[in-house]
Motif scaffolding. Sequence first.
Motif, PDB file in Angstrom:
ATOM      1  N   MET A 129       0.823  -1.187   0.000  1.00 36.18           N
ATOM      2  CA  MET A 129       0.000   0.000   0.000  1.00 36.18           C
ATOM      3  C   MET A 129       0.870   1.255   0.000  1.00 36.18           C
ATOM      4  N   THR A 130       1.966   1.225   0.752  1.00 35.70           N
ATOM      5  CA  THR A 130       2.861   2.373   0.825  1.00 35.70           C
ATOM      6  C   THR A 130       3.527   2.618  -0.525  1.00 35.70           C
ATOM      7  N   ILE A 131       3.903   1.547  -1.223  1.00 39.96           N
ATOM      8  CA  ILE A 131       4.539   1.693  -2.531  1.00 39.96           C
ATOM      9  C   ILE A 131       3.572   2.330  -3.513  1.00 39.96           C
ATOM     10  N   PHE A 132       2.296   1.920  -3.448  1.00 44.74           N
ATOM     11  CA  PHE A 132       1.277   2.502  -4.324  1.00 44.74           C
ATOM     12  C   PHE A 132       1.142   4.000  -4.062  1.00 44.74           C
ATOM     13  N   ALA A 133       1.161   4.407  -2.815  1.00 41.84           N
ATOM     14  CA  ALA A 133       1.039   5.822  -2.466  1.00 41.84           C
ATOM     15  C   ALA A 133       2.257   6.608  -2.966  1.00 41.84           C
ATOM     16  N   ILE A 134       3.427   6.021  -2.854  1.00 43.86           N
ATOM     17  CA  ILE A 134       4.642   6.693  -3.338  1.00 43.86           C
ATOM     18  C   ILE A 134       4.595   6.855  -4.848  1.00 43.86           C
ATOM     19  N   LEU A 135       4.213   5.789  -5.569  1.00 43.92           N
ATOM     20  CA  LEU A 135       4.113   5.873  -7.029  1.00 43.92           C
ATOM     21  C   LEU A 135       3.054   6.867  -7.472  1.00 43.92           C
ATOM     22  N   ALA A 136       1.919   6.902  -6.772  1.00 45.54           N
ATOM     23  CA  ALA A 136       0.865   7.864  -7.090  1.00 45.54           C
ATOM     24  C   ALA A 136       1.362   9.290  -6.857  1.00 45.54           C
ATOM     25  N   GLY A 137       2.117   9.495  -5.792  1.00 51.85           N
ATOM     26  CA  GLY A 137       2.672  10.818  -5.515  1.00 51.85           C
ATOM     27  C   GLY A 137       3.672  11.251  -6.568  1.00 51.85           C
ATOM     28  N   ILE A 138       4.499  10.320  -7.011  1.00 49.48           N
ATOM     29  CA  ILE A 138       5.474  10.635  -8.071  1.00 49.48           C
ATOM     30  C   ILE A 138       4.747  10.986  -9.369  1.00 49.48           C
ATOM     31  N   ALA A 139       3.725  10.209  -9.711  1.00 49.49           N
ATOM     32  CA  ALA A 139       2.962  10.470 -10.938  1.00 49.49           C
ATOM     33  C   ALA A 139       2.259  11.817 -10.869  1.00 49.49           C
ATOM     34  N   ALA A 140       1.656  12.115  -9.722  1.00 46.31           N
ATOM     35  CA  ALA A 140       0.967  13.402  -9.565  1.00 46.31           C
ATOM     36  C   ALA A 140       1.963  14.554  -9.634  1.00 46.31           C
ATOM     37  N   GLY A 141       3.111  14.389  -9.008  1.00 49.60           N
ATOM     38  CA  GLY A 141       4.139  15.436  -9.052  1.00 49.60           C
ATOM     39  C   GLY A 141       4.650  15.667 -10.452  1.00 49.60           C
ATOM     40  N   ALA A 142       4.845  14.587 -11.216  1.00 47.91           N
ATOM     41  CA  ALA A 142       5.304  14.728 -12.596  1.00 47.91           C
ATOM     42  C   ALA A 142       4.256  15.434 -13.447  1.00 47.91           C
ATOM     43  N   ALA A 143       2.991  15.082 -13.250  1.00 52.48           N
ATOM     44  CA  ALA A 143       1.914  15.717 -14.015  1.00 52.48           C
ATOM     45  C   ALA A 143       1.831  17.209 -13.702  1.00 52.48           C
ATOM     46  N   ILE A 144       1.927  17.555 -12.452  1.00 50.03           N
ATOM     47  CA  ILE A 144       1.874  18.966 -12.056  1.00 50.03           C
ATOM     48  C   ILE A 144       3.081  19.712 -12.605  1.00 50.03           C
ATOM     49  N   ALA A 145       4.256  19.072 -12.557  1.00 52.47           N
ATOM     50  CA  ALA A 145       5.468  19.717 -13.081  1.00 52.47           C
ATOM     51  C   ALA A 145       5.355  19.988 -14.574  1.00 52.47           C
ATOM     52  N   VAL A 146       4.772  19.052 -15.316  1.00 50.94           N
ATOM     53  CA  VAL A 146       4.606  19.251 -16.755  1.00 50.94           C
ATOM     54  C   VAL A 146       3.602  20.364 -17.032  1.00 50.94           C
ATOM     55  N   LEU A 147       2.527  20.398 -16.271  1.00 54.12           N
ATOM     56  CA  LEU A 147       1.500  21.416 -16.507  1.00 54.12           C
ATOM     57  C   LEU A 147       1.978  22.827 -16.169  1.00 54.12           C
ATOM     58  N   PHE A 148       2.790  22.940 -15.144  1.00 55.45           N
ATOM     59  CA  PHE A 148       3.196  24.267 -14.691  1.00 55.45           C
ATOM     60  C   PHE A 148       4.657  24.582 -14.995  1.00 55.45           C
ATOM     61  N   ALA A 149       5.255  23.888 -15.939  1.00 53.98           N
ATOM     62  CA  ALA A 149       6.658  24.137 -16.295  1.00 53.98           C
ATOM     63  C   ALA A 149       6.784  25.541 -16.883  1.00 53.98           C
ATOM     64  N   PRO A 150       7.767  26.321 -16.429  1.00 55.82           N
ATOM     65  CA  PRO A 150       7.901  27.684 -16.919  1.00 55.82           C
ATOM     66  C   PRO A 150       8.493  27.764 -18.320  1.00 55.82           C
ATOM     67  N   LYS A 151       9.123  26.699 -18.802  1.00 60.83           N
ATOM     68  CA  LYS A 151       9.745  26.718 -20.123  1.00 60.83           C
ATOM     69  C   LYS A 151       9.274  25.517 -20.932  1.00 60.83           C
ATOM     70  N   SER A 152       9.501  25.603 -22.248  1.00 62.96           N
ATOM     71  CA  SER A 152       9.114  24.491 -23.113  1.00 62.96           C
ATOM     72  C   SER A 152      10.063  23.312 -22.901  1.00 62.96           C
ATOM     73  N   GLY A 153       9.676  22.172 -23.412  1.00 65.16           N
ATOM     74  CA  GLY A 153      10.497  20.974 -23.279  1.00 65.16           C
ATOM     75  C   GLY A 153      11.847  21.135 -23.945  1.00 65.16           C
ATOM     76  N   ARG A 154      11.870  21.756 -25.123  1.00 68.55           N
ATOM     77  CA  ARG A 154      13.125  21.968 -25.847  1.00 68.55           C
ATOM     78  C   ARG A 154      14.077  22.833 -25.020  1.00 68.55           C
ATOM     79  N   GLU A 155      13.560  23.907 -24.467  1.00 75.98           N
ATOM     80  CA  GLU A 155      14.397  24.795 -23.642  1.00 75.98           C
ATOM     81  C   GLU A 155      14.883  24.075 -22.393  1.00 75.98           C
ATOM     82  N   SER A 156      14.005  23.312 -21.763  1.00 77.88           N
ATOM     83  CA  SER A 156      14.382  22.588 -20.551  1.00 77.88           C
ATOM     84  C   SER A 156      15.469  21.562 -20.835  1.00 77.88           C
ATOM     85  N   ARG A 157      15.343  20.827 -21.961  1.00 74.45           N
ATOM     86  CA  ARG A 157      16.369  19.844 -22.322  1.00 74.45           C
ATOM     87  C   ARG A 157      17.700  20.515 -22.611  1.00 74.45           C
TER      88      ARG A 157
END
Length: 93
Positions: free
Chosen positions: A1-29
């Motif tokens: 159960m703890t692993i599921f919560a950690i993976l869900a948190g990582i996925a949510a954090g990645a989604a939020i980071a992509v949505l609110f990224a201040p620069k485009s993917g090309r610039e970030s890379r």
Amino acid sequence: MTIFAILAGIAAGAAIAVLFAPKSGRESRKILAEKLNFPQHDHRHELEDESIDDLRETIRDHADQLQGPHNKRKDPTQIKVPSAGTTAWKKSQ
């Protein structure tokens, strides 16, 4: 159960980071590669060295070689290809 919560948190954090990224993917890379000292490869200019006409000629030469000698080629209008229905009917007979 703890692993599921950690993976869900990582996925949510990645989604939020992509949505609110201040620069485009090309610039970030580009910034990330500079920080990690990776060489940048700009593939857009690779074809500028060889003209498009030279590239077309090379492709035609390769296609010509793949078709075989001219005297052994078949006329594409004379090639008869059975339809899928005919082939299935003959197999059932």
